[in-house]
Design a protein around this motif. Structure first.
Motif, short mmCIF file in Angstrom:
data_model
loop_
_atom_site.label_atom_id
_atom_site.label_comp_id
_atom_site.label_asym_id
_atom_site.label_seq_id
_atom_site.Cartn_x
_atom_site.Cartn_y
_atom_site.Cartn_z
N UNK A 56 -57.77 39.38 0.86
CA UNK A 56 -56.50 39.54 0.13
C UNK A 56 -55.36 39.63 1.12
N UNK A 57 -54.19 39.13 0.72
CA UNK A 57 -53.02 39.29 1.59
C UNK A 57 -52.06 40.26 0.91
N UNK A 58 -51.00 40.62 1.64
CA UNK A 58 -50.00 41.53 1.03
C UNK A 58 -49.15 40.81 -0.02
N UNK A 59 -49.35 39.49 -0.17
CA UNK A 59 -48.65 38.74 -1.22
C UNK A 59 -47.25 38.31 -0.84
N UNK A 60 -46.76 38.76 0.31
CA UNK A 60 -45.37 38.46 0.65
C UNK A 60 -45.17 37.01 1.10
N UNK A 61 -46.30 36.31 1.42
CA UNK A 61 -46.17 34.89 1.76
C UNK A 61 -45.72 34.08 0.53
N UNK A 62 -45.88 34.67 -0.65
CA UNK A 62 -45.47 33.95 -1.88
C UNK A 62 -43.97 34.12 -2.14
#
Ligand SMILES: Cc1cc2nc3c(=O)[nH]c(=O)nc-3n(C[C@H](O)[C@H](O)[C@H](O)COP(=O)(O)O)c2cc1C
Length: 348
Positions: free
Chosen positions: A30-36
């Motif tokens: 999982x990533x921190x989602x900030x790349x989105x």
């Protein structure tokens, strides 16, 4: 104190540090989602990096940047050294700081000094720290106020770490009185309260509950940074715990989604939102602020920098972090946090 054998609590805190430094303790699925979160630099904003002012207020104190160093440690000689380095650098940068869980000092007052940083960091906002498990089980508001006053803190961060406790052999497995304990603390505590996770994030349902409380701030501690489920499986010798599935160990609400969940709820009390969970670069910090966070907070890279080169390496890391933030702001044409909040990020 040097010759004192470590108590179980202090030993656990030292083990956490060792495991974090020797192993991969980051989410791997999982990533921190900030790349989105997409932001577009402009080349025609006509701003100088020197025009950028990130000053804000936290717990009624002015800080130069909307950054806090999350609670990490205390309770041992090594913990004291780390806290003192963090305190010194936070004072230098004028940013906030939290200490790690103060349970060790509440059980053994000889350890109080391992959390104290006010002699080095007289002006910064400082957060005391206790865990929900102790509040449910044995502690009351006097212990919470003791944690605050023993380090001359400005408020208390209460960490809620249920998955972590479930995976510790010595951990609490019964949270049936969780909300009652939180309500009682809110009613009786005379200091600002921050409720924080430790890295598995905040669902929409939890955001609705948290934003209904009379608290100062919520620290989302989203998934995508330090992974406490993984850390505890490294520590726990029980073979059944070692067999926990990778899906369970990589489970949580990403940092980006956690911020959005909290921001989607009506916030009548103006509860502050602290974004943390893998916000380890200046550009990620700006993205978290663009999603609506008031502050960012970070832990693991701070520990790694101190381990690598002490105060000097931590200073360099933070300098790079805030310089990156300022450059991104200049490229977005935002002189300050108010102007930054007017920009709409594109979320893929
Ligand atoms: C070695 C270490 C020890 C920590 N100890 C505590 C603690 O005692 N209390 C607490 O609330 N959080 C603790 N945390 C969690 C952090 O405060 C933070 O919420 C979490 O690590 C997510 O931030 P990060 O992804 O930047 O590391 C600890 C983190 C690390 C890396």
């Amino acid at each position: 104190m040097d010759e004192e054998p470590l108590s179980d609590i202090s030993r656990r805190k030292e083990e956490h540090i060792r495991i974090c430094l020797e192993n991969n303790v980051v989410y791997d699925r999982m990533s921190n989602g900030l790349e989105k979160v997409q932001i577009r630099p402009s080349s025609f904003e006509e701003l100088s990096v020197n025009d950028i002012n990130l000053e804000t207020k936290f717990l009624n104190k002015i800080i130069n940047f909307p950054i806090l160093i999350s609670g990490i440690t205390g309770g041992s000689k090594k913990g004291k050294e780390i806290n003192e380095i963090i305190g010194k650098i936070c004072q230098e940068f004028s940013i906030g700081m939290g200490v790690g869980s103060q349970r060790a000092a509440i059980e053994n007052p000889e350890l109080v000094s391992t959390y104290q940083v006010r002699h080095i960091a007289s002006d910064i906002p400082l957060l005391a720290n206790l865990g929900i498990a102790q509040l449910i089980d044995e502690y009351n508001v006097n212990d919470a106020e003791n944690a605050i006053t023993m380090i001359k803190a400005d408020g208390l961060a209460l960490h809620v770490n249920i998955q972590q406790e479930f995976l510790q052999s010595e951990g609490n497995k019964d949270f049936s009185n969780l909300k009652k304990s939180i309500s009682q603390l809110i009613k009786e505590l005379k200091y600002p309260l921050i409720i924080k996770g430790v890295g598995s994030g905040i669902s929409k349902k939890d955001a609705e509950y948290l934003m209904s409380l009379d608290i100062y701030a919520v620290d989302v501690a989203g998934a995508g940074g330090t992974n406490w489920a993984k850390i505890e499986t490294y520590r726990n010798p029980d073979p059944s715990i070692k067999l926990m599935s990778s899906e369970f160990l990589n489970w949580g609400v990403s940092t980006a989604e956690s911020i959005l969940n909290v921001k989607s709820v009506e916030n009548k009390r103006n509860i502050k939102v602290i974004a943390s969970g893998g916000i380890w670069t200046g550009i990620e910090a700006v993205k978290a602020l663009l999603l609506g966070a008031d502050y960012v907070s970070l832990a693991l890279p701070v520990l790694k920098a101190i381990n690598e080169g002490g105060e000097k390496t931590l200073r360099t890391y933070l300098l790079s972090y805030v310089t990156e933030m300022k450059c991104v702001m200049a490229l977005l044409g935002a002189r300050n946090l108010k102007e930054l909040r007017e920009i709409n990020p594109i979320i893929r």
